[in-house]
Write a protein that holds these residues in place. Structure first.
Motif, PDB file in Angstrom:
ATOM      1  N   THR A 251       0.860  -1.188   0.000  1.00 53.58           N
ATOM      2  CA  THR A 251       0.000   0.000   0.000  1.00 53.58           C
ATOM      3  C   THR A 251       0.895   1.235   0.000  1.00 53.58           C
TER       4      THR A 251
ATOM      5  N   TYR B 277      -8.585   9.491  -8.072  1.00 52.26           N
ATOM      6  CA  TYR B 277      -8.989   8.093  -7.962  1.00 52.26           C
ATOM      7  C   TYR B 277      -9.541   7.559  -9.287  1.00 52.26           C
TER       8      TYR B 277
ATOM      9  N   SER C 218      -8.685   3.967 -11.554  1.00 53.49           N
ATOM     10  CA  SER C 218      -9.773   3.009 -11.348  1.00 53.49           C
ATOM     11  C   SER C 218      -9.650   1.767 -12.224  1.00 53.49           C
TER      12      SER C 218
ATOM     13  N   GLY D  98      -7.174  -0.059 -12.288  1.00 55.52           N
ATOM     14  CA  GLY D  98      -6.414  -1.017 -11.497  1.00 55.52           C
ATOM     15  C   GLY D  98      -4.936  -0.693 -11.430  1.00 55.52           C
TER      16      GLY D  98
ATOM     17  N   ASN E 185      -2.131  -1.337  -3.539  1.00 54.80           N
ATOM     18  CA  ASN E 185      -3.163  -0.441  -3.027  1.00 54.80           C
ATOM     19  C   ASN E 185      -2.662   1.000  -3.043  1.00 54.80           C
TER      20      ASN E 185
ATOM     21  N   ASP F 130      -6.914  -8.364   5.271  1.00 53.69           N
ATOM     22  CA  ASP F 130      -6.608  -8.384   3.846  1.00 53.69           C
ATOM     23  C   ASP F 130      -5.341  -9.195   3.611  1.00 53.69           C
TER      24      ASP F 130
ATOM     25  N   ASN G  54      -3.944  -8.356  -1.818  1.00 54.49           N
ATOM     26  CA  ASN G  54      -5.315  -8.872  -1.891  1.00 54.49           C
ATOM     27  C   ASN G  54      -5.353 -10.288  -2.452  1.00 54.49           C
TER      28      ASN G  54
ATOM     29  N   LYS H 207      -6.233  -1.986  -4.655  1.00 47.00           N
ATOM     30  CA  LYS H 207      -7.522  -1.323  -4.465  1.00 47.00           C
ATOM     31  C   LYS H 207      -7.334   0.080  -3.898  1.00 47.00           C
TER      32      LYS H 207
END
Length: 478
Positions: free
Chosen positions: A106, A121, A125, A127, A131, A419, A452, A470
Motif C-alpha cells: 500500500t 482516484y 480506477s 487497477g 493499493n 486483507d 489482496n 484497491k
C-alpha cells in the motif's frame, strides 16, 4: 457433579477443536503459504506457521497442514504483513512496480496530495498492482486557488502571495470537498507555501480538527518549525503527522523527537516518520530550494547534487538548472541523525519516494529493504529488532490512519479476516542496492509480495499484467 460438568466442558472444547482441525484439513484454499516464519507485531506472533488465503483475505493461520490451489514455499523466509508507505511521491505504474519490489503493498501520496481527489482516484480506477490512496493537499489546493503556473510545486503566487480572506475560505472549502470525496487525510508543506499566513494554516487545521483528520505536514525545518506545527495542532485540536523527522530535524532530531514524545505523553495526537537516507530530494524550482539557495555562496550550494550528472552545484550551475527544472539531491544530514530517527520507537518507516522523468531518489526503490538489511541485520549492538522494524512498516502506519480510514484495520496485521497483503523476505540477504547514481536498482531478498491475495512479486521478480491493488479512501466526514 462439578467434575461431570468440567468433563462435559472439556469434551465440548475437544469436539470444537477437532471439527475445526477437520475443516482446516479438508479445505482447499485459493493459495497457501507454507512453513514461513510468521512475524505479526499486532499479536506478537513470531513462529513457523502455514497460512491459507481465500477471496483476498487471510482465512487461516495454523500449525496444521493446509492445502491450496497454489502454493508459496516460505521455508527459511519471514512472512510479514505487507509494508504500508504513508509518504510516496510518484503514484504511477512505474513507481508502483518499484514499491512492490521493495515489499510495499500500500503506497499513499499524503504530503503533496492532490487538488481534485475524485479525479485522482478515477485515473487509477482501471487497477494498479498495489493499493493506493491520496490526501487533499493544501499545496495543490493553494496552487489552484492562487492560479499558480507550477506543475508539480508552486513557483509563483501559490508560494509567494498571501491569500485574501475569501481565498482562504475557498481553500478550506476545497479541502472539505476533498475529504467528502474520500481523501485519506490533509497534506501540507509549509516550506513550499511561505506566503501562507498563520490564519490560513489555522483554517486548514480547523477543518482537520472538525473532521478528525490528520494533517500530514512537512514542517519548517528545526525546533521552531515543530513548535509552530504543534501550536497549530494544539490550538485547533487537529491530529498531526510530522513527515521525515530526520530531514526536518537534522542535528536537532533528538530534541524534536523528545518534543513529540512529550506532546504524546500529554495526550496529543501526534505521530512522525523517518526514512533511512542522509540526503533528501525535491524540485529545484520549489520555494524550499529557491528561498534557501538562490543567494547562497558556492560552499553552501555544494550541498546540492544534480542527479543526471552527479555534479555538486555552484552559482552558475544552480541558476542554469533552475531554469530547466527537475529534482535535486540535498546533502545536509548525517548517518548518525538518521540512525537516531530510524531507531526511535516513535517513528513510522516511510520512504518519501521521489521519481520524476526517469530519475529520482534511491529511497524510491530501497527504503524498506535498507531498514531490514542495514538497521536490523547489520545494526550491531544497537540493531533494530525484526519485530520492531516490521511494526514500523505495517501496524504503526495502519493505526495512524484507521480512525479516518476504517479499511486500514484490515491491513498491517496477519490475522484471520485481514486483507491478504503479505510480504515474504529472506532475513539473511534482504538489502537495498539503489544509489544516487543508479536509483532504479531494486533490492534483493524481497521474494514474494501478495496484494489482496494475488502475487505482484514472485521469486524476487515483478509479476507483469496483474492489478489487484484497491483504492484506499477515507470516510466522508459526518
Amino acid at each position: 457433579m462439578v467434575k461431570d460438568a468440567a468433563y462435559v466442558g472439556l469434551l465440548l472444547v475437544w469436539q470444537v477443536c477437532t471439527l475445526s482441525a477437520q475443516r482446516t484439513a479438508n479445505a482447499v484454499y485459493d493459495r497457501v503459504i507454507l512453513g514461513g516464519r510468521v512475524v505479526d507485531p499486532a499479536s506478537q506472533l513470531d513462529a513457523v506457521r502455514n497460512i491459507g488465503l481465500q477471496d483476498g483475505r487471510i482465512a487461516v493461520i495454523t500449525t496444521q497442514a493446509v492445502r491450496g490451489r497454489d502454493t508459496v514455499d516460505a521455508r527459511g523466509l519471514v512472512v510479514a504483513p505487507g509494508f504500508i508507505d504513508l509518504h510516496a511521491h510518484g503514484e504511477t505504474p512505474e513507481t508502483y512496480r518499484f514499491y512492490a519490489l521493495d515489499g510495499v503493498t500500500t503506497a499513499l501520496e499524503l504530503e503533496l496530495g492532490t487538488a481534485d481527489v475524485a479525479a485522482w482516484y478515477r485515473e487509477r480506477s482501471v487497477g494498479e498492482p498495489i493499493n493506493y490512496g491520496v490526501s487533499i493537499g493544501h499545496i495543490k489546493v493553494r496552487m489552484a486557488v492562487m492560479h499558480d503556473s507550477g506543475t508539480r510545486m508552486p513557483v509563483g503566487d501559490g508560494a509567494y502571495r498571501a491569500a485574501s480572506p475569501a481565498q482562504i475560505g475557498e481553500i478550506a472549502q476545497r479541502i472539505e470537498i476533498g475529504l467528502r470525496d474520500g481523501a485519506v487525510d490533509i497534506g501540507a508543506g509549509f516550506p513550499y507555501t511561505p506566503a501562507a499566513t498563520r490564519d490560513e494554516l489555522l483554517a486548514v487545521f480547523r477543518v482537520a480538527a472538525r473532521t478528525r483528520t490528520p494533517v500530514h505536514a512537512h514542517i519548517i525545518p528545526g525546533v521552531a518549525g515543530l513548535k509552530a506545527a504543534l501550536s497549530l495542532a494544539g490550538e485547533t485540536g487537529a491530529p498531526l503527522h510530522v513527515v521525515h523527522i530526520n530531514s526536518a530535524g537534522l542535528a536537532e532530531t533528538p530534541v524534536m523527537l523528545d518534543m513529540i514524545s512529550d506532546a504524546r505523553a500529554h495526550g496529543r495526537d501526534v505521530t512522525t516518520e523517518a526514512y533511512p537516507y542522509d540526503a533528501g530530494m525535491t524540485e529545484i524550482q520549489s520555494a524550499t530550494i529557491q528561498d534557501v539557495y538562490k543567494t547562497a555562496p558556492d560552499a553552501r550550494l555544494a550541498e546540492l547534487e544534480w542527479p543526471p550528472t552527479g555534479e555538486r552545484l555552484n552559482r552558475e550551475s544552480f541558476e542554469r538548472y533552475a531554469l530547466i527544472g527537475g529534482p535535486v539531491v540535498i546533502h545536509t544530514n548525517t548517518e548518525q541523525m538518521v540512525a537516531v530517527a530510524i531507531n526511535s520507537p516513535l517513528t513510522i518507516i516511510a520512504s518519501d519516494a521521489y521519481w520524476q522523468n526517469g530519475t529520482g531518489h534511491p529511497r524510491t526503490t530501497g527504503t524498506f529493504a535498507k531498514v531490514l538489511g542495514r538497521y536490523v541485520r547489520e545494526g550491531g549492538a544497537h540493531a533494530l529488532s525484526l519485530m520492531d522494524a516490521i511494526r514500523k512498516m505495517t501496524l504503526m502506519p495502519a493505526q495512524r490512519l484507521e480512525a479516518r480510514v476504517p479499511a486500514m484495520r484490515r491491513k498491517g496485521r496477519l490475522r484471520v479476516g485481514a486483507d491478504a497483503d503479505i510480504t515474504i523476505f529472506d532475513p539473511l540477504t534482504v538489502v537495498d542496492r539503489s544509489t544516487y547514481r543508479e536509483p532504479s536498482l531494486s533490492p534483493v531478498g524481497i521474494q514474494h509480495v501478495i496484494v489482496n491475495g494475488v502475487s505482484v512479486v514472485a521469486n524476487g521478480r515483478a509479476v507483469e499484467g496483474v492489478t489487484p491493488g484497491k483504492a484506499v479512501r477515507g470516510e466522508a466526514p459526518r
